[in-house]
Structure formats: structure tokens, C-alpha cells
Design a protein around this motif. Structure first.
Motif, PDB file in Angstrom:
ATOM      1  N   VAL A   1     -30.289 100.059  46.187  1.00 26.59           N
ATOM      2  CA  VAL A   1     -30.932  99.266  45.302  1.00 26.59           C
ATOM      3  C   VAL A   1     -30.857 100.075  43.880  1.00 26.59           C
ATOM      4  O   VAL A   1     -30.638  99.312  42.697  1.00 26.59           O
ATOM      5  CB  VAL A   1     -32.466  99.194  45.611  1.00 26.59           C
TER       6      VAL A   1
ATOM      7  N   PHE B   1     -27.518  99.087  42.568  1.00 23.51           N
ATOM      8  CA  PHE B   1     -27.521  97.515  42.246  1.00 23.51           C
ATOM      9  C   PHE B   1     -28.261  97.393  40.716  1.00 23.51           C
ATOM     10  O   PHE B   1     -27.729  96.645  39.924  1.00 23.51           O
ATOM     11  CB  PHE B   1     -28.308  96.479  43.279  1.00 23.51           C
TER      12      PHE B   1
ATOM     13  N   ALA C   1     -26.501  95.895  37.461  1.00 26.43           N
ATOM     14  CA  ALA C   1     -27.089  94.943  36.883  1.00 26.43           C
ATOM     15  C   ALA C   1     -27.104  94.960  35.525  1.00 26.43           C
ATOM     16  O   ALA C   1     -26.809  93.953  34.437  1.00 26.43           O
ATOM     17  CB  ALA C   1     -28.219  94.331  37.625  1.00 26.43           C
TER      18      ALA C   1
END
Length: 320
Positions: A66, A69, A73
Motif C-alpha cells: 500500500v 502504491f 499514485a
């Protein structure tokens, strides 16, 4: 002579909106530099010592996935926004919001201003909380609280995606219902944002990123479990942290004018324009996000003070 005087007056008055918000942005950034400076000087710029809790290998892998990610992003957003600014030859409204959300990270501990309303993953990349260096802050177990740098703090910047999704959805609704005014569209935007936030945040919490120990009875999803989601949190994100930025964008599209908080930037000297626009975003969004935290603190005061019994150790604050 009168025409020249009127033009001179316009140059002085018309930038007032962007100058006001930019000035507030300078104040907000100066305040957080002061807070972070005191925190770093006091030895706060360090990770909490690991250990003292159990976390499975699967949860460890999920935590790192996460974090990667989120960083990816944010990097993708920054890359796209820079290209878009170059293409349009100006600092766009979305770029202004992206910068503005970055400047709100200092406010993260405000949710725990007086009660423990949110707890972060202690295994994640973290630092000790700078909450004690915010005037008036008196959260419990201050020395044991952590700030999850990527999972929660940097996550505020991803609210730019909330704005993008809600604006896109509301524009489509406006095409379906062309007779609707701004009031109905605002209610539609709020509903879209609330549902979107609840869905995304519920999934994000299940990944072990953070937890809400407190929740309002009958107004909490999955109550009594470590992954519970107080709907008051989604409500405050919607009403204060996202919707104002969405409404500014919708009004600009409806009128064909510059976004309200940026009015007058075209009258500033060329070199000052991008900085004024970015700082205006900082001032505007700091007000919005602080209001969001304020509402959440007030909701926490009337929420259940019994945390779910199944909160895992890596989401617990020692001594609570």
C-alpha cells in the motif's frame, strides 16, 4: 486621465481575492514550519522503535504494498499535473489543489486533539507525532502516538483524486439534468463524495492502514470491529475537505470564469502569478482541512469511548 485612474484602481483591487488567499497560505505555511521546526529540534524527527506488537507476514507485505502504491499514485499525479501546466501555460486549478493538500499534512494530529480518534499502523514508515508542538493540543499518550508518513499523512494529498472524481461525476449529472441549478448539483456532488469516500476508506482501513477506535452508535459501518468506519468521518471529509474545492470548480465551469479563489491572479506580475496561485490553494485548503478536523474532534467527543476489542497490536497506542 479618468480611464487611466480606473485602470490603475482595477489593477489594485481585482487581485484582492487571490492575494487574500495567498496571504493566508503564507501564514499557514509559516505556522507549520514553526511547528515542524520545534518538533525536529525537540528530537521528534525519528521513527518509533519497532516491536511491542505482533503483525503477520501477510500484513507486513500488505503494508509495504500500500505504501508503494500511494507513492506511485502521488508521483503519477505530480507528473500529469506538471505536464498539464506546461500544456496550458499556467498553474492549473488541479495543480493548485495538489500543492494545497500537501501543505495540510501538518494538521494530521488534530484529529487526536483531545481524544484518541484515529490510530495509525505502527509497522509502517512513521515518525513520532508532532501533535504536542501544536498549541493547545493535549491528546492522550502523546509520546506513544505515531504519524504514518505515507499511509495517513501523505494520503491527504490523494484527496485531489476525490475532487477529480466528484467533479467529473457532477458534470455528467449536469448533462443528464441540464435544468438543475448549482444547489441541486452541490447536493449531488456531496452524495457522490460521501459514498465514494465511504467505499474507498472502508477498503483502505481493511488493509490495516489505520483504525478508528471511536464511533457514533448506529452511525458506524462494521461497529465493534477494528475496521469500523464512523460515517461522521466520511461526512466531514465530504463537507469540509473536498466539497468546497469541488464547488469552486463547478462554479467556474458554470460561469466560464477563473476559479473564485484565483480571481485577480492575471493582474499580478507574470513572475508572481504561479506563486500567488499555489499559495492561494494552500490558504484555502488549510482552512477546509482544519474545519474537517474540527468537526471530527467534535464528533469524537460524543462517540463511544470503548475501542473495539479486536484492534490488532500494530494499531494500538501503548497505554490506551
Amino acid at each position: 486621465m479618468r480611464r487611466e485612474a480606473a485602470e490603475a484602481s482595477g489593477r489594485l483591487i481585482r487581485p484582492a481575492t487571490v492575494v487574500f488567499w495567498a496571504g493566508l497560505g503564507v501564514v499557514c505555511i509559516s505556522f507549520q514550519v514553526w511547528v515542524f521546526g520545534r518538533w525536529a529540534a525537540g528530537g521528534g524527527l525519528r521513527a518509533m522503535p519497532p516491536g511491542g506488537y505482533e503483525i503477520s507476514p501477510t500484513r507486513q507485505a500488505t503494508t509495504w504494498a500500500v505504501q508503494i502504491f500511494v507513492v506511485a499514485a502521488l508521483t503519477a499525479c505530480a507528473w500529469w499535473l506538471v505536464r498539464d501546466c506546461h500544456r496550458q501555460g499556467r498553474v492549473t486549478y488541479l495543480a493548485v489543489l495538489f500543492f494545497g493538500y500537501w501543505t495540510t499534512l501538518w494538521s494530521s494530529p488534530l484529529s487526536n486533539y483531545s481524544t484518541l480518534a484515529i490510530v495509525s499502523n505502527r509497522y509502517s514508515l512513521n515518525v513520532t507525532s508532532w501533535g504536542p508542538y501544536i498549541p493547545g493540543w493535549h491528546g492522550p499518550q502523546a509520546q506513544e502516538q505515531v504519524q504514518s508518513v505515507v499511509l495517513t499523512d501523505a494520503g491527504y494529498v490523494l484527496l485531489i483524486l476525490w475532487v477529480w472524481v466528484v467533479v467529473a461525476a457532477t458534470v455528467r449529472i449536469a448533462r443528464w439534468r441540464p435544468h438543475w441549478g448549482l444547489g441541486r448539483l452541490a447536493l449531488s456532488a456531496a452524495l457522490v463524495c460521501f459514498v465514494f469516500d465511504a467505499i474507498v476508506e472502508a477498503a483502505y482501513i481493511r488493509m490495516g492502514t489505520y483504525a478508528y477506535p471511536r464511533g457514533l452508535p448506529h452511525l458506524t459501518l462494521f461497529p465493534g470491529h477494528w475496521y469500523q468506519l464512523p460515517l461522521s468521518a466520511s461526512f466531514m471529509v465530504t463537507i469540509a475537505a473536498v466539497l468546497p474545492a469541488v464547488l469552486v470548480a463547478l462554479q467556474a465551469q458554470a460561469t466560464g470564469r477563473e476559479e473564485w479563489i484565483l480571481h485577480g491572479s492575471e493582474k499580478l506580475p507574470r513572475r508572481a502569478r504561479p506563486w500567488a496561485r499555489l499559495l492561494a490553494g494552500a490558504g484555502f485548503l488549510n482552512v477546509c482541512v482544519v474545519l474537517s478536523h474540527t468537526g471530527w474532534v467534535l464528533f469524537s467527543l460524543v462517540s463511544s469511548d470503548q475501542p473495539p476489542p479486536d484492534i490488532p497490536g500494530y494499531l494500538r497506542v501503548p497505554g490506551t
